[in-house]
Design a protein around this motif. Structure first.
Motif, PDB file in Angstrom:
ATOM      1  N   VAL A 299       0.872  -1.178   0.000  1.00 43.30           N
ATOM      2  CA  VAL A 299       0.000   0.000   0.000  1.00 43.30           C
ATOM      3  C   VAL A 299       0.907   1.224   0.000  1.00 43.30           C
ATOM      4  O   VAL A 299       1.743   1.384   0.891  1.00 43.30           O
ATOM      5  CB  VAL A 299      -0.908   0.008   1.253  1.00 43.30           C
ATOM      6  CG1 VAL A 299      -1.728   1.271   1.316  1.00 43.30           C
ATOM      7  CG2 VAL A 299      -1.786  -1.222   1.278  1.00 43.30           C
TER       8      VAL A 299
ATOM      9  N   CYS B 278       1.903   4.937   0.632  1.00 45.91           N
ATOM     10  CA  CYS B 278       1.481   5.968   1.582  1.00 45.91           C
ATOM     11  C   CYS B 278       1.312   7.312   0.881  1.00 45.91           C
ATOM     12  O   CYS B 278       1.981   7.591  -0.116  1.00 45.91           O
ATOM     13  CB  CYS B 278       2.506   6.098   2.701  1.00 45.91           C
ATOM     14  SG  CYS B 278       2.665   4.613   3.716  1.00 45.91           S
TER      15      CYS B 278
ATOM     16  N   TYR C 116      -2.799  -3.107   5.454  1.00 49.61           N
ATOM     17  CA  TYR C 116      -2.349  -2.143   6.455  1.00 49.61           C
ATOM     18  C   TYR C 116      -2.622  -0.750   5.920  1.00 49.61           C
ATOM     19  O   TYR C 116      -2.797  -0.559   4.733  1.00 49.61           O
ATOM     20  CB  TYR C 116      -0.848  -2.275   6.731  1.00 49.61           C
ATOM     21  CG  TYR C 116      -0.477  -3.473   7.543  1.00 49.61           C
ATOM     22  CD1 TYR C 116      -0.128  -3.350   8.875  1.00 49.61           C
ATOM     23  CD2 TYR C 116      -0.460  -4.735   6.966  1.00 49.61           C
ATOM     24  CE1 TYR C 116       0.226  -4.460   9.627  1.00 49.61           C
ATOM     25  CE2 TYR C 116      -0.111  -5.850   7.712  1.00 49.61           C
ATOM     26  CZ  TYR C 116       0.229  -5.697   9.035  1.00 49.61           C
ATOM     27  OH  TYR C 116       0.579  -6.796   9.771  1.00 49.61           O
ATOM     28  N   LYS C 117      -2.649   0.221   6.811  1.00 50.17           N
ATOM     29  CA  LYS C 117      -2.762   1.608   6.371  1.00 50.17           C
ATOM     30  C   LYS C 117      -1.603   2.391   6.956  1.00 50.17           C
ATOM     31  O   LYS C 117      -1.046   2.040   7.998  1.00 50.17           O
ATOM     32  CB  LYS C 117      -4.103   2.212   6.778  1.00 50.17           C
ATOM     33  CG  LYS C 117      -4.309   2.340   8.259  1.00 50.17           C
ATOM     34  CD  LYS C 117      -5.634   2.997   8.575  1.00 50.17           C
ATOM     35  CE  LYS C 117      -5.751   3.170  10.098  1.00 50.17           C
ATOM     36  NZ  LYS C 117      -6.914   3.921  10.454  1.00 50.17           N
ATOM     37  N   CYS C 118      -1.237   3.451   6.274  1.00 46.37           N
ATOM     38  CA  CYS C 118      -0.119   4.287   6.708  1.00 46.37           C
ATOM     39  C   CYS C 118      -0.587   5.234   7.805  1.00 46.37           C
ATOM     40  O   CYS C 118      -1.584   5.924   7.652  1.00 46.37           O
ATOM     41  CB  CYS C 118       0.396   5.114   5.536  1.00 46.37           C
ATOM     42  SG  CYS C 118       0.882   4.138   4.112  1.00 46.37           S
ATOM     43  N   ASP C 119       0.132   5.246   8.885  1.00 49.20           N
ATOM     44  CA  ASP C 119      -0.103   6.224   9.953  1.00 49.20           C
ATOM     45  C   ASP C 119       1.121   7.124   9.989  1.00 49.20           C
ATOM     46  O   ASP C 119       2.112   6.826  10.661  1.00 49.20           O
ATOM     47  CB  ASP C 119      -0.312   5.533  11.297  1.00 49.20           C
ATOM     48  CG  ASP C 119      -0.696   6.507  12.401  1.00 49.20           C
ATOM     49  OD1 ASP C 119      -0.542   7.732  12.206  1.00 49.20           O
ATOM     50  OD2 ASP C 119      -1.148   6.043  13.463  1.00 49.20           O
TER      51      ASP C 119
ATOM     52  N   CYS D  87       2.847   1.370  10.154  1.00 50.00           N
ATOM     53  CA  CYS D  87       1.750   0.762   9.419  1.00 50.00           C
ATOM     54  C   CYS D  87       0.776   0.181  10.435  1.00 50.00           C
ATOM     55  O   CYS D  87       1.181  -0.569  11.318  1.00 50.00           O
ATOM     56  CB  CYS D  87       2.276  -0.332   8.504  1.00 50.00           C
ATOM     57  SG  CYS D  87       3.459   0.259   7.279  1.00 50.00           S
TER      58      CYS D  87
ATOM     59  N   ARG E  87      -2.490  -2.041  11.652  1.00 49.17           N
ATOM     60  CA  ARG E  87      -3.434  -3.145  11.468  1.00 49.17           C
ATOM     61  C   ARG E  87      -3.807  -3.605  12.863  1.00 49.17           C
ATOM     62  O   ARG E  87      -4.271  -2.810  13.653  1.00 49.17           O
ATOM     63  CB  ARG E  87      -2.835  -4.277  10.644  1.00 49.17           C
ATOM     64  CG  ARG E  87      -3.905  -5.286  10.245  1.00 49.17           C
ATOM     65  CD  ARG E  87      -3.377  -6.332   9.316  1.00 49.17           C
ATOM     66  NE  ARG E  87      -4.437  -7.259   8.980  1.00 49.17           N
ATOM     67  CZ  ARG E  87      -4.271  -8.368   8.340  1.00 49.17           C
ATOM     68  NH1 ARG E  87      -3.067  -8.715   7.927  1.00 49.17           N
ATOM     69  NH2 ARG E  87      -5.269  -9.157   8.079  1.00 49.17           N
TER      70      ARG E  87
END
Length: 99
Positions: free
Chosen positions: A63, A65, A76-79, A85, A87
């Motif tokens: 993914v 960012c 996962y998502k970018c923080d 990452c 999750r």
């Protein structure tokens, strides 16, 4: 003895040169990025970099960012506030490798 060393070096050189000049990559070894120009290993993901060109995220199905510098594994998502990452557990944020 010198002849043996010479022949050994020549054969090693021939092997190295033949591997180095083999530019025919199998299609299953690379992916073509959406721009149709950039190529990444098949075990990576194409991401748009900060300069607008495509770069390779070293994660398959990664993914990209929004900062165009980092990427995370699939699902996962970018923080970017804490550079990780997200999750269900902490994962290390990986940098995108420029070509």
């Amino acid at each position: 003895m010198h002849l043996f060393t010479f022949l050994l070096l020549c054969s090693l050189f021939t092997v190295c040169v033949s591997k180095g000049t083999d530019t025919d990559l199998a299609l299953d070894q690379v992916i073509v990025c959406p721009d149709g120009i950039a190529l990444c290993p098949s075990t990576s993901t194409c991401c748009i970099a900060t300069d607008g060109d495509y770069s390779c995220c070293p994660i398959e199905k990664g993914v990209c960012c929004p900062d165009r510098i980092h990427c995370c594994p699939e699902h996962y998502k970018c923080d970017l506030k804490v550079f990780k990452c997200d999750r269900t557990f902490n994962a290390k944020l990986l940098g995108v490798k420029n070509q």
